[in-house]
Every structure is written in structure tokens, then in C-alpha cells.
Design a protein around this motif. Structure first.
Motif, PDB file in Angstrom:
ATOM      1  N   SER A   5      77.020 -32.035  11.562  1.00  0.00           N
ATOM      2  CA  SER A   5      77.255 -30.656  11.148  1.00  0.00           C
ATOM      3  C   SER A   5      77.381 -30.609   9.634  1.00  0.00           C
ATOM      4  O   SER A   5      77.361 -31.640   8.958  1.00  0.00           O
ATOM      5  CB  SER A   5      78.519 -30.097  11.812  1.00  0.00           C
ATOM      6  N   GLN A   6      77.546 -29.391   9.119  1.00  0.00           N
ATOM      7  CA  GLN A   6      77.635 -29.222   7.663  1.00  0.00           C
ATOM      8  C   GLN A   6      78.647 -28.135   7.331  1.00  0.00           C
ATOM      9  O   GLN A   6      78.315 -27.121   6.723  1.00  0.00           O
ATOM     10  CB  GLN A   6      76.262 -28.890   7.081  1.00  0.00           C
ATOM     11  N   ASP A  20      75.795 -23.902  17.713  1.00  0.00           N
ATOM     12  CA  ASP A  20      76.878 -23.537  16.800  1.00  0.00           C
ATOM     13  C   ASP A  20      76.776 -24.276  15.474  1.00  0.00           C
ATOM     14  O   ASP A  20      77.743 -24.812  14.950  1.00  0.00           O
ATOM     15  CB  ASP A  20      78.244 -23.809  17.438  1.00  0.00           C
ATOM     16  N   GLU A  21      75.541 -24.360  14.950  1.00  0.00           N
ATOM     17  CA  GLU A  21      75.250 -25.002  13.668  1.00  0.00           C
ATOM     18  C   GLU A  21      75.581 -26.495  13.683  1.00  0.00           C
ATOM     19  O   GLU A  21      75.936 -27.074  12.656  1.00  0.00           O
ATOM     20  CB  GLU A  21      76.004 -24.306  12.526  1.00  0.00           C
ATOM     21  N   TYR A  52      70.740 -28.164  19.279  1.00  0.00           N
ATOM     22  CA  TYR A  52      71.366 -27.517  18.127  1.00  0.00           C
ATOM     23  C   TYR A  52      72.181 -26.345  18.638  1.00  0.00           C
ATOM     24  O   TYR A  52      71.638 -25.368  19.164  1.00  0.00           O
ATOM     25  CB  TYR A  52      70.293 -27.028  17.143  1.00  0.00           C
ATOM     26  N   GLU A  88      69.516 -21.284   5.709  1.00  0.00           N
ATOM     27  CA  GLU A  88      69.427 -20.511   6.942  1.00  0.00           C
ATOM     28  C   GLU A  88      68.104 -19.749   6.947  1.00  0.00           C
ATOM     29  O   GLU A  88      67.834 -18.954   6.051  1.00  0.00           O
ATOM     30  CB  GLU A  88      70.595 -19.532   7.055  1.00  0.00           C
ATOM     31  N   TRP A 124      73.967 -30.231  15.064  1.00  0.00           N
ATOM     32  CA  TRP A 124      72.957 -31.045  15.733  1.00  0.00           C
ATOM     33  C   TRP A 124      73.678 -32.075  16.595  1.00  0.00           C
ATOM     34  O   TRP A 124      74.534 -32.809  16.115  1.00  0.00           O
ATOM     35  CB  TRP A 124      72.065 -31.754  14.718  1.00  0.00           C
ATOM     36  N   GLU A 178      68.815 -22.629  17.419  1.00  0.00           N
ATOM     37  CA  GLU A 178      69.906 -22.468  18.373  1.00  0.00           C
ATOM     38  C   GLU A 178      69.353 -22.480  19.795  1.00  0.00           C
ATOM     39  O   GLU A 178      68.467 -21.714  20.149  1.00  0.00           O
ATOM     40  CB  GLU A 178      70.641 -21.159  18.116  1.00  0.00           C
ATOM     41  N   GLU A 190      75.271 -23.449  -0.317  1.00  0.00           N
ATOM     42  CA  GLU A 190      75.277 -22.999   1.063  1.00  0.00           C
ATOM     43  C   GLU A 190      74.167 -23.696   1.846  1.00  0.00           C
ATOM     44  O   GLU A 190      73.150 -24.094   1.272  1.00  0.00           O
ATOM     45  CB  GLU A 190      75.082 -21.481   1.131  1.00  0.00           C
ATOM     46  N   PRO A 191      74.339 -23.835   3.157  1.00  0.00           N
ATOM     47  CA  PRO A 191      73.268 -24.432   3.969  1.00  0.00           C
ATOM     48  C   PRO A 191      72.063 -23.505   4.038  1.00  0.00           C
ATOM     49  O   PRO A 191      72.186 -22.279   3.882  1.00  0.00           O
ATOM     50  CB  PRO A 191      73.924 -24.610   5.340  1.00  0.00           C
TER      51      PRO A 191
END
Length: 745
Positions: A362-363, A338-339, A336, A198, A341, A298, A195-196
């Protein structure tokens, strides 16, 4: 006797009888209820119900009482936790956290967990959260003390908002495994997709003697970042948050420094001012702007400046492989949302070319994805060299001459820099790139339009179009890095293009030339560089010449028809057009070697034929082109013009062995017979057979070519490069092998 209002006179058998408005009278049996005195009774206390509640429906009364009981229970829990500070929950908390994270969680010192008064307070000393077994560092998180306040109501709805965080001696170890399939910050099932990262939102912080380490073995990226001491008092931060770091990227060191200035404005609705300066791998990166909160990305409003020797090294930090570039300098806005760049308003240069556009990183699903829309107004052909594998350093030092290498005493021009196939499998991309004009010496190229898609190792340039001398080239190129050996498929089409414009820079003037050329290249090769791919390729290359005119000078020089050339020279008809009926220049490519299949050009007076071929392996050329006249000519070489050398250094040799042989034969006849016999070997009877243009214009193979009478041609070869030398016997009586073309066949 006085009785409290919340008492009722109870029948010992059936419960309450009547309100005790007048207890004394009731006891005496006064009133109409004469039977009252005969029933056994007693006074008893009952639950008091306010008058306003007594008038409500029974269900509502039950609900209100339930809520009241719940509130009393919660208050009791709050009170117990507040008094005990929740220390008795230390063991259950360790077990619960260990179960949820599937990592060992230990607290070696004091532990507190309670409401203070409404936010959840969590305090722990000597806390440790273990890393997975594969990680280099044993602990994912350690801290001497952790003191936090969490928003209770937001926590209920799943928001991780830390109103306050006090960390002392905290260290976080972020790691990827060797295959980039697992990371240390993905908790729970060890086989779950990564997972990214956070970060929780922290509104206030006090940090001392803390830092972060990051390791990515595949990228060979190792970083150690220290956070400067941050103090907090009540609702204000007293100092700028500073940080500094160091590490290595692909064995190259880098450093970074930065700070969050004016953080006190955060709680008042202001924004944090971020500055970041990083140096490494020959690149310098500066980021400045504002953040909504110390850890909130964000809505960030940032400006970025990057410069260095090679833009691809900067993308290495993302695990993204792009072609090498010459020295670059770019600026852009950085946000940045909605997740994602987003780099917008990109402006800059690479080498001697300009660059503009936008880029989004994005990811989704933990996999890096690039989406770019880029534009170049003027592209120097040298700057495009690294895109296909030419070495940047050589181009910088030698210009276009840097594309040529001497290997084993032979020049090579095909690039051999390897494709980063493994890196292509780790990210996805969608790119649109347009170039208005290409500055090239040899070919007028413009209006380049590339649409590129990369999905899990399959790259497709579909389409890649551009204008070449006014003609359109449309290409589809796919590079599949998923197999063990990279597979590349080429499909390139050239729409009808004027020969005069195409060859103008090679000494052919447009005036008098109306001929056009169209063509197609279809090949499939294997290898992780352009040179390897072509050296192993199989397919076909064909260029078709429809009816048109070409300068006489070029035709006559090609056929070496001395008599006609001199005659036209004296008559000042050198530029009189010669009509081309049809022509095809085609090669069948087998295992990297192209064989003429066929070379056949039918003109008004001649039939031009070619044999031989070329090799993508050695880059050698070995062909012979000759022109047979359709009309009688007294002085004609009737011998092939040799085209040899290498791609990087081709040569044309009009003095062939056949021509010298004819000259020797003529001289011998002149000596033994008569001087007039000297010209006999040079007489052209003019018996060349005209071509049937249907198969020619279709780009058919040599086997499909016909004369105008429909008979198979026997003068266009068989689509192979071997030269027939079957006649001689060797010393041991065995027939000699056919001559090998370029030392390959």
C-alpha cells in the motif's frame, strides 16, 4: 366588451379591486358595490397564477416560481453553450485551470465546452499542461486533440467518470525529483507532500499515437510506454488495447508488452482481460486476469508468476529494499482493494527452500508500506546466507564454502555486503516470517519465528526466536539507519541448553553429559554491514555452565594430565563423567575486540582458566586455556592449550612454548642431576583454588570473581587481552612495551 381572464381591473391608487368575471357589469357599477363607479380605474395585465397554485401558501408559490426561474436560466445557459459550443470560455478556462493546478495551461487550437445533451463535452486542440520547473520534460501533458464526455451528475459529487475519451498524439510525462520528495502529477502547492497517481475511470476510449514516459532518478528507473491505436465506434471498442514499452532500471534494460482483450464487454457489465509480460534485471514477470474497466484496478482479479535470479531486483521497481536471494520462482493471486495491492496464496521456492504466505503493498500518505506473512517449511542454511550479507554468486558456486573469503592472505567469514540504508528510509514494513526447520550441518536449528518492523529507517527484529539443540534463543536486534552512520544493537539470549545435544556434531556424545549452557550477548556497533558493525562493537558476551557432568575424555584432553589420562585409559574408565561445579566463558568487547573476562570453569578435580581473546576486525583468535589440578599429579603438563587461527580456520595447539620449556628443563635436570629429576617440572602440586560459584553463575566480570574462601582471584586476568611482558629492558635502556594482542592493542 370581452376581457381576457388574466386581466384585472386596477384601482390606480391601490391596485386590483375584484376579479373580472363580468367586466361589462363591473364597468356599469352593477351589484351592491355602488361606490365602484366613483373610483378611478383601468384594466391591467397581471402574472397569471394557475388555480392549483393560487390555492398554495405564499412561501410555496415563491419557491416554485424560483425553481422555475432557475430552470429557465439553466436552460438558457445550456442553449447558449450548445449554440456557441462554449468557445468563448477558452480564455477563462485557461486562466482557471492555470490557477487551480498552479501550472501553465495553454490551448493552441479549437476549444469547446458545453452540455451534449446532458454530459459535459470537453474538446481541445493542441493542449499543453506544463511540468514543474525541476522536471526534465517541460510539459506534463500534451495532445493534438482531446475529446471527452464527462458524467455531469457524477462530476457534481466529485467522481471523475469519463464516459468517452478520444486522445490523439497524447503524451504524459511522469517524473520524480532527485530526492523523491516531489512528483510531476501532484498539482497545486509545490511544497505539498507527493500524492499517489490516480487515474480517472474511462468507460470508452479511442487512442492514437499516444504514450507515457516515467522517470525516477533515485531508483534510476526510466520507462517509455507506447499505446497501440485504439478505435471506438458508438458504444463499442473495435480492437484490443495493446501496449509495449522499454526502459532501464539501475542501468539495466527491460521490456514489457501487454494487452487488454475483449474490452467490448465492459459496457455490458463484463470485464477486460489483461495480459502483461515484462523482462528485466534477470526477472520475468507475467500477469494475467481481468479488470472491471480499462483503467479500473479496484476489484481486479489477476494471477501473477515471477521468476528470476534475485527476488530483491523485482522489489527494486517499488523502491523497496529486501535482502538478496538465490534463484526464485513464485506464483500468487493478485488483487487491488481499498488502494492496496494484495498477493495471496503465494507459493514458490528460492534456492533450495520453499516459500508460502501473503504480501500486501500500500501507499498511505504517499509512502510505500509492505505487510507480509510468510512461511518456510524447510530452509537450507545456504539460502539464509544472503539475508545477513553473504554474496549470492559465491554461495551458488561454492555452497557454504562461499562464505569464506581470502583477504590479504587471511580467511574471512563475516559478511561485508553493505546494507542499503538509504532505501530503508523510503518505505515501511511489517513482516512475520516462520521457518519450521533449518537444514544446517553444524547446529540443529528449528522453529524460527521472526517479527520485523521497519518505520522510517528504524528496523527492529523484535523478537527473533528459534530453537537451538532444544534450547530457545530469543533475540532483539535493531538497525537504525537514520543517523549518518548505521547503528546496530544486539541482545541475544540463550536459555539453558544441553551441552551433549549442542556439541553432538562436534564429536561429543550425549550419553554421560548432563551439563547445560545458557548465555547472553549484548553489543552495539556502527557500520552498514554486519562485519563493520561487529568490528566497531562494544558490549559483553557471556555463557554460563551450571552444575552438571561432562565426559572425562574431553576434560583430560583439555588439561593434558598425562598420568591420569593413561591410568583411566588402562582402567577402561575413559567415559566416567567428571563433575562440573560451575563455569563461565565471558568476553568484554571493546571497539570490536573481545577479551576473556573471565574464562573460569570449576570441576570436581580441576580449575580451567583462560586468557586472551579474539578480534571482530581481523577475525583472529589468540587464547590460551589451562587446567590447574586440585589434587596432586605426578605427570601433568600444567601448560596452556593454545587456541589460535581465525574464525574461518581455528586451530588448537596443545604443544605450547611452556610445555616445551618444561621438557627442556626436565632434560637438563636429568643430565646434570639424576634421570629421576626429569619428571620434576611435570609435577602438579594440586593447589588450584576452587571458585565461588555465585559470581560465576551470575556471569560477573573477572574483577568480581572470588575463591570459595571469599578472596579475590588473581588467576583470571583483568578482562584485557594484553599479555604481561614488563620485565625486559631494550637496547636503549627503555622498558619494552607490552605485547600487542593481534596487532591491535
Amino acid at each position: 366588451m370581452s376581457v381576457p381572464a388574466d386581466y384585472r381591473l386596477m384601482d390606480v391608487r391601490s391596485g386590483p379591486l375584484a376579479p373580472a368575471a363580468d367586466p361589462t357589469a363591473t364597468e356599469r357599477g352593477a351589484g351592491d358595490d355602488s361606490h365602484w363607479s366613483a373610483r378611478p380605474k383601468r384594466w391591467a395585465r397581471t402574472a397569471w397564477t394557475p388555480a392549483w397554485l393560487a390555492k398554495r401558501p405564499r412561501a410555496l408559490r415563491i419557491a416554485i416560481r424560483s425553481v422555475a426561474i432557475l430552470m429557465l436560466t439553466l436552460f438558457a445557459i445550456w442553449l447558449i453553450l450548445f449554440v456557441t459550443k462554449g468557445r468563448f470560455l477558452k480564455g477563462p478556462f485557461e486562466r482557471f485551470a492555470t490557477s487551480q493546478l498552479e501550472r501553465q495551461v495553454d490551448i493552441g487550437g479549437d476549444f469547446q465546452l458545453y452540455f451534449a445533451p446532458f454530459n459535459v463535452k470537453f474538446y481541445a486542440e493542441d493542449i499543453r499542461i506544463a511540468n514543474p520547473a525541476w522536471a526534465r520534460e517541460k510539459q506534463f501533458f500534451t495532445a493534438k486533440t482531446v475529446d471527452t464526455r464527462l458524467s455531469t451528475f457524477r462530476l457534481i459529487f466529485g467522481d471523475r467518470i469519463l464516459r468517452f475519451a478520444n486522445l490523439d498524439g497524447a503524451r504524459v510525462a511522469l517524473e520524480w525529483d532527485a530526492g523523491n520528495k516531489r512528483n510531476s502529477w501532484t498539482f497545486g502547492d509545490p511544497d505539498a507532500p507527493p500524492e499517489p497517481l490516480e487515474l480517472p475511470v474511462i468507460q470508452r476510449a479511442a487512442i492514437t499515437d499516444s504514450g507515457v514516459t516515467y522517470r525516477d532518478p533515485r531508483l534510476r528507473l526510466f520507462a517509455d510506454i507506447d499505446i497501440d491505436t485504439v478505435k471506438a465506434s458508438e458504444s463499442r471498442l473495435d480492437e484490443t488495447i495493446g501496449f509495449s514499452g522499454r526502459g532501464t532500471m539501475r542501468a539495466q534494460p527491460f521490456t514489457l508488452t501487454g494487452s487488454l482483450a475483449s474490452p467490448n464487454e465492459t459496457l455490458a457489465g463484463g470485464k477486460n482481460k489483461l495480459t502483461l509480460h515484462a523482462v528485466g534485471l534477470g526477472n520475468t514477470l507475467d500477469v494475467a486476469g481481468t479488470l472491471p474497466g480499462p483503467t479500473e484496478l479496484e476489484g481486479a482479479d489477476l494471477k501473477m508468476q515471477a521468476r528470476g535470479a534475485n527476488l530483491s531486483r523485482l522489489f527494486d521497481f517499488l523502491g523497496v529494499a529486501i535482502p538478496d536471494t538465490r534463484r526464485y520462482r513464485v506464483t500468487s493471486a493478485l488483487t487491488y482493494e481499498d488502494e492496496i495491492w494484495k498477493l495471496s496464496g503465494i507459493k514458490g521456492v528460492f534456492g533450495d527452500s520453499d516459500l508460502a504466505g501473503s504480501l500486501a503493498v500500500s501507499q498511505p500518505g504517499g509512502r510505500v508500506h509492505l505487510k507480509a506473512d510468510l512461511v518456510t517449511r524447510s530452509l537450507n542454511i545456504i539460502d539464509a546466507g544472503p539475508f545477513v550479507g553473504y554474496e549470492v554468486d559465491r554461495l551458488d558456486k561454492m555452497g557454504t564454502g562461499g562464505a569464506i573469503k581470502i583477504v590479504g592472505g587471511r580467511p574471512r567469514v563475516l559478511p561485508d555486503s553493505p546494507l542499503r540504508a538509504d532505501a530503508l528510509k523510503r518505505f515501511d514494513a511489517d513482516l512475520r516470517y516462520k521457518v519450521a526447520r533449518v537444514r544446517a550441518e553444524s547446529f540443529p536449528v528449528s522453529n524460527v519465528d521472526l517479527t520485523l518492523s521497519l518505520k522510517r529507517g528504524l528496523m527492529e527484529m523484535k523478537p527473533l526466536t528459534f530453537l537451538l539443540a532444544g534450547g530457545k534463543v530469543a533475540s532483539t536486534i535493531s538497525i537504525d539507519s537514520r543517523p549518518a552512520v548505521v547503528r546496530t544493537a544486539y541482545d541475544i539470549r540463550l536459555s539453558p541448553t544441553r551441552l551433549g545435544t549442542l556439541l553432538a556434531r562436534f564429536g561429543v556424545e550425549e550419553s554421560g553429559t548432563t551439563g547445560t549452557v545458557s548465555g547472553r550477548i549484548q553489543m552495539v556497533g556502527h557500520g552498514d554491514s554486519l562485519r563493520q558493525s561487529l568490528a566497531s562493537s562494544n558490549g559483553r558476551i557471556a555463557f554460563v555452565l551450571p552444575q552438571g557432568s561432562f565426559w572425562t575424555r574431553n576434560i583430560q584432553l583439555a588439561e593434558l594430565d598425562v598420568g591420569t589420562f593413561v591410568q583411566k585409559l588402562f582402567e577402561d574408565k575413559l567415559k566416567k563423567p567428571v563433575q562440573i561445579n560451575c563455569g563461565v566463558i565471558a568476553f568484554t568487547v571493546r571497539n570490536g575486540v573481545g577479551a576473556a573476562d573471565p574464562i573460569l570453569i570449576d570441576t570436581e578435580k580441576n580449575v580451567v582458566l583462560g586468557r586472551g581473546g579474539f578480534s571482530f576486525r581481523s577475525e583472529a583468535i589468540d587464547m590460551a586455556v589451562r587446567a590447574d589440578g586440585k589434587k596432586f599429579s605426578l605427570f601433568s603438563g600444567q601448560s596452556p592449550v593454545a587456541v589460535g587461527g581465525y574464525f574461518a580456520a581455528p586451530r588448537i595447539d596443545p604443544i605450547s612454548d611452556q610445555l616445551l620449556g618444561r621438557a627442556g628443563a626436565g632434560l637438563g635436570l636429568a643430565i646434570v642431576a639424576t634421570p629421576v629429576a626429569l619428571i620434576i617440572p611435570f609435577v602438579d602440586p594440586g593447589d588450584a583454588k576452587s571458585a565461588q560459584c555465585g559470581p560465576v553463575l551470575a556471569g560477573a566480570t573477572a574483577a568480581a570473581q572470588r575463591t570459595t574462601k571469599g578472596k579475590p582471584r588473581d588467576d583470571v586476568g583483568k578482562g584485557t587481552t594484553a599479555k604481561s611482558e614488563d620485565g625486559k629492558q631494550s637496547a636503549d635502556g627503555k622498558k619494552e612495551q607490552r605485547k600487542k594482542f593481534l596487532g591491535i592493542f
